[in-house]
Design a protein around this motif. Structure first.
Motif, PDB file in Angstrom:
ATOM      1  N   UNK A  66      -9.487  -3.742  -3.763  1.00  0.00           N
ATOM      2  CA  UNK A  66      -8.255  -2.860  -4.159  1.00  0.00           C
ATOM      3  C   UNK A  66      -7.093  -3.125  -3.582  1.00  0.00           C
ATOM      4  N   UNK A  67      -7.102  -3.125  -2.254  1.00  0.00           N
ATOM      5  CA  UNK A  67      -6.075  -3.116  -1.589  1.00  0.00           C
ATOM      6  C   UNK A  67      -4.926  -4.234  -1.715  1.00  0.00           C
ATOM      7  N   UNK A 119     -11.684   5.097  -2.458  1.00  0.00           N
ATOM      8  CA  UNK A 119     -12.063   4.000  -3.614  1.00  0.00           C
ATOM      9  C   UNK A 119     -11.484   2.607  -2.849  1.00  0.00           C
ATOM     10  N   UNK A 120     -10.153   2.578  -2.283  1.00  0.00           N
ATOM     11  CA  UNK A 120      -9.427   1.550  -1.526  1.00  0.00           C
ATOM     12  C   UNK A 120     -10.441   1.112  -0.320  1.00  0.00           C
ATOM     13  N   UNK A 130      -4.030  16.028  -6.624  1.00  0.00           N
ATOM     14  CA  UNK A 130      -4.533  15.763  -5.363  1.00  0.00           C
ATOM     15  C   UNK A 130      -5.907  15.147  -5.074  1.00  0.00           C
ATOM     16  N   UNK A 131      -6.743  15.549  -5.859  1.00  0.00           N
ATOM     17  CA  UNK A 131      -8.228  15.356  -6.031  1.00  0.00           C
ATOM     18  C   UNK A 131      -8.318  13.631  -6.360  1.00  0.00           C
ATOM     19  N   UNK A 132      -7.498  13.339  -7.585  1.00  0.00           N
ATOM     20  CA  UNK A 132      -7.382  11.891  -8.062  1.00  0.00           C
ATOM     21  C   UNK A 132      -6.675  10.988  -6.752  1.00  0.00           C
ATOM     22  N   UNK A 133      -5.640  11.379  -6.202  1.00  0.00           N
ATOM     23  CA  UNK A 133      -5.167  10.530  -5.126  1.00  0.00           C
ATOM     24  C   UNK A 133      -6.025  10.588  -4.045  1.00  0.00           C
ATOM     25  N   UNK A 134      -6.841  11.388  -3.553  1.00  0.00           N
ATOM     26  CA  UNK A 134      -7.719  11.142  -2.547  1.00  0.00           C
ATOM     27  C   UNK A 134      -8.728  10.275  -2.959  1.00  0.00           C
ATOM     28  N   UNK A 177       0.800  -1.228   0.024  1.00  0.00           N
ATOM     29  CA  UNK A 177       0.003  -0.001  -0.047  1.00  0.00           C
ATOM     30  C   UNK A 177       1.024   1.483   0.131  1.00  0.00           C
ATOM     31  N   UNK A 178       1.892   1.224   0.751  1.00  0.00           N
ATOM     32  CA  UNK A 178       2.755   2.281   0.829  1.00  0.00           C
ATOM     33  C   UNK A 178       3.311   2.770  -0.462  1.00  0.00           C
ATOM     34  N   UNK A 179       4.014   1.481  -0.943  1.00  0.00           N
ATOM     35  CA  UNK A 179       4.561   1.545  -2.231  1.00  0.00           C
ATOM     36  C   UNK A 179       3.813   2.146  -3.395  1.00  0.00           C
TER      37      UNK A 179
END
Length: 307
Positions: free
Chosen positions: A304-305, A297-298, A288-292, A1-3
Motif C-alpha cells: 500500500x505504500x 494497514x500500510x 481519527x479512527x479511520x485515519x489511524x 506518503x506525507x502527501x
C-alpha cells in the motif's frame, strides 16, 4: 506518503464541515424548540430567553455565528441544563463512554481475532462451523436482549458481578456492559479474521513453508497472522468509534452515566448545542479512527505504500 496523509487530513476537515452544516440545519427542522415544552413560561419571558441565547436571529446568522464559535473552540451553553457549558458536560460524561468503549474493544479483540484464527486453521471442521455459528448468533442478537439476560443471570441470579452502575475504579462493574457492547463487534471481527487468514493460507509461500517442514503453528502465527489481519484492522478503527458513540442502549440498561444519555435527552428537549457538540465529537472520533486504521494497514501491507 506525507502527501497522502495531508490529503486524508484535508478530507477529514471537509467531512467535519459538512457534518456540522447538515446537523445544524437538521436540528433547526425539529418540530419543537428548546423552550416550547416549558408550558409555565410566559411568552415575553420565553422571548427574552431566546434573545439571550441568540435564537431570535435568522437561521443563517445563527449558523455563521455558531460556526465561528466552533472555530474558536467555543461549543456554547446548554439550553436544558440552565446554561451549563457544553464543554463541561462532555468533559464530565465522555470519559465514562470512552472507558466503556475501550473495555468493549478489549473484549472484541480478545474474542474475535482468536476465534477467527482458530476457525481458519480448522477450516470446514466442527470447530470452524461452531465458531462461525457463535459469530452469527452474536451478530443477530441485539444488545438490548443480551444485556438484560447477562444482568439477570450474573448480576441478580448468581450475584457474581454488579447488575447496574459504573465504578471507574472497580473493573468488576465494567465486565457485563463491556461484554454486551463488544460481542457484536467480536462476531464481525471473527468472520473478517477468518476470511483474511484463509486468503493468506492459500498463498504460495505457505505451501513452500509446509513443503520445508515448518510447523503449522509457526506458519499460522508468524507468517500468516500479519497479512490475515488486514481486513480485521480495516474494521477495527470505525468499530471502535462506533462502540463509543453507539453505547446509548448499554448506558440505559446498566445505568451508566455516559455521554449517550445526555445526547438522548438533548434530542428529546431540542438542546441544539449539546446535539451539535456530541455529533461533532463522534464524527471526529470516526475520522481519527479511520485515519489511524489506514496507517496500521500500510504498516501491515507494504504494497500500500507505493499506491
Amino acid at each position: 506518503m506525507l502527501r497522502a496523509i495531508l490529503q486524508r487530513l484535508l478530507q477529514g476537515v471537509l467531512v467535519l464541515f459538512v457534518l456540522f452544516t447538515v446537523t445544524f440545519f437538521l436540528v433547526k427542522k425539529l418540530p419543537y424548540g428548546p423552550f416550547q415544552q416549558e408550558k409555565a413560561i410566559p411568552d415575553h419571558i420565553r422571548a427574552k430567553v431566546e434573545a439571550y441565547y441568540g435564537l431570535d436571529q435568522p437561521t443563517s446568522v445563527q449558523y455563521f455565528k455558531r460556526l465561528g464559535n466552533y472555530l474558536h473552540g467555543d461549543t456554547g451553553l446548554s439550553l436544558r441544563l440552565e446554561g451549563q457549558p457544553v464543554s463541561a458536560i462532555i468533559a464530565q460524561a465522555f470519559p465514562t463512554s470512552l472507558q466503556l468503549g475501550l473495555a468493549a474493544m478489549v473484549v472484541s479483540l480478545g474474542v474475535g481475532i482468536p476465534l477467527g484464527t482458530l476457525a481458519a486453521a480448522k477450516k470446514n471442521s466442527m470447530i470452524d462451523f461452531g465458531a462461525m455459528g457463535l459469530a452469527m448468533i452474536g451478530i443477530c442478537l441485539p444488545a438490548f436482549v443480551i444485556g438484560p439476560i447477562l444482568a439477570e443471570i450474573f448480576g441478580r441470579g448468581l450475584q457474581l458481578l454488579p447488575a447496574i452502575g459504573w465504578e471507574p475504579a472497580d473493573p468488576r462493574s465494567w465486565i457485563l456492559p463491556a461484554i454486551t457492547l463488544g460481542l457484536a463487534t467480536a462476531a464481525y471481527l471473527s468472520r473478517l479474521t477468518r476470511a483474511g487468514m484463509l486468503d493468506t493460507l492459500s498463498q504460495d509461500f505457505v505451501r513452500t513453508a509446509k513443503a520445508k517442514g515448518v510447523p503449522g503453528t509457526t506458519i499460522l502465527l508468524r507468517h500468516c497472522l500479519r497479512g490475515g489481519l488486514i481486513p480485521a484492522v480495516a474494521y477495527v478503527g470505525p468499530a471502535f468509534a462506533g462502540l463509543i458513540s453507539g453505547s446509548v442502549v448499554i448506558e440505559s440498561i446498566f445505568q451508566i452515566p455516559g455521554l449517550g444519555q445526555h445526547f438522548i435527552k438533548a434530542i428529546e428537549t431540542g438542546d441544539e448545542p449539546v446535539i451539535l457538540a456530541s455529533v461533532m465529537l463522534f464524527g471526529t472520533l470516526i475520522i481519527l479512527a479511520n485515519f489511524l486504521t489506514d496507517l496500521v494497514s500500510v504498516w501491515l501491507n507494504p504494497r500500500l505504500r507505493t499506491r
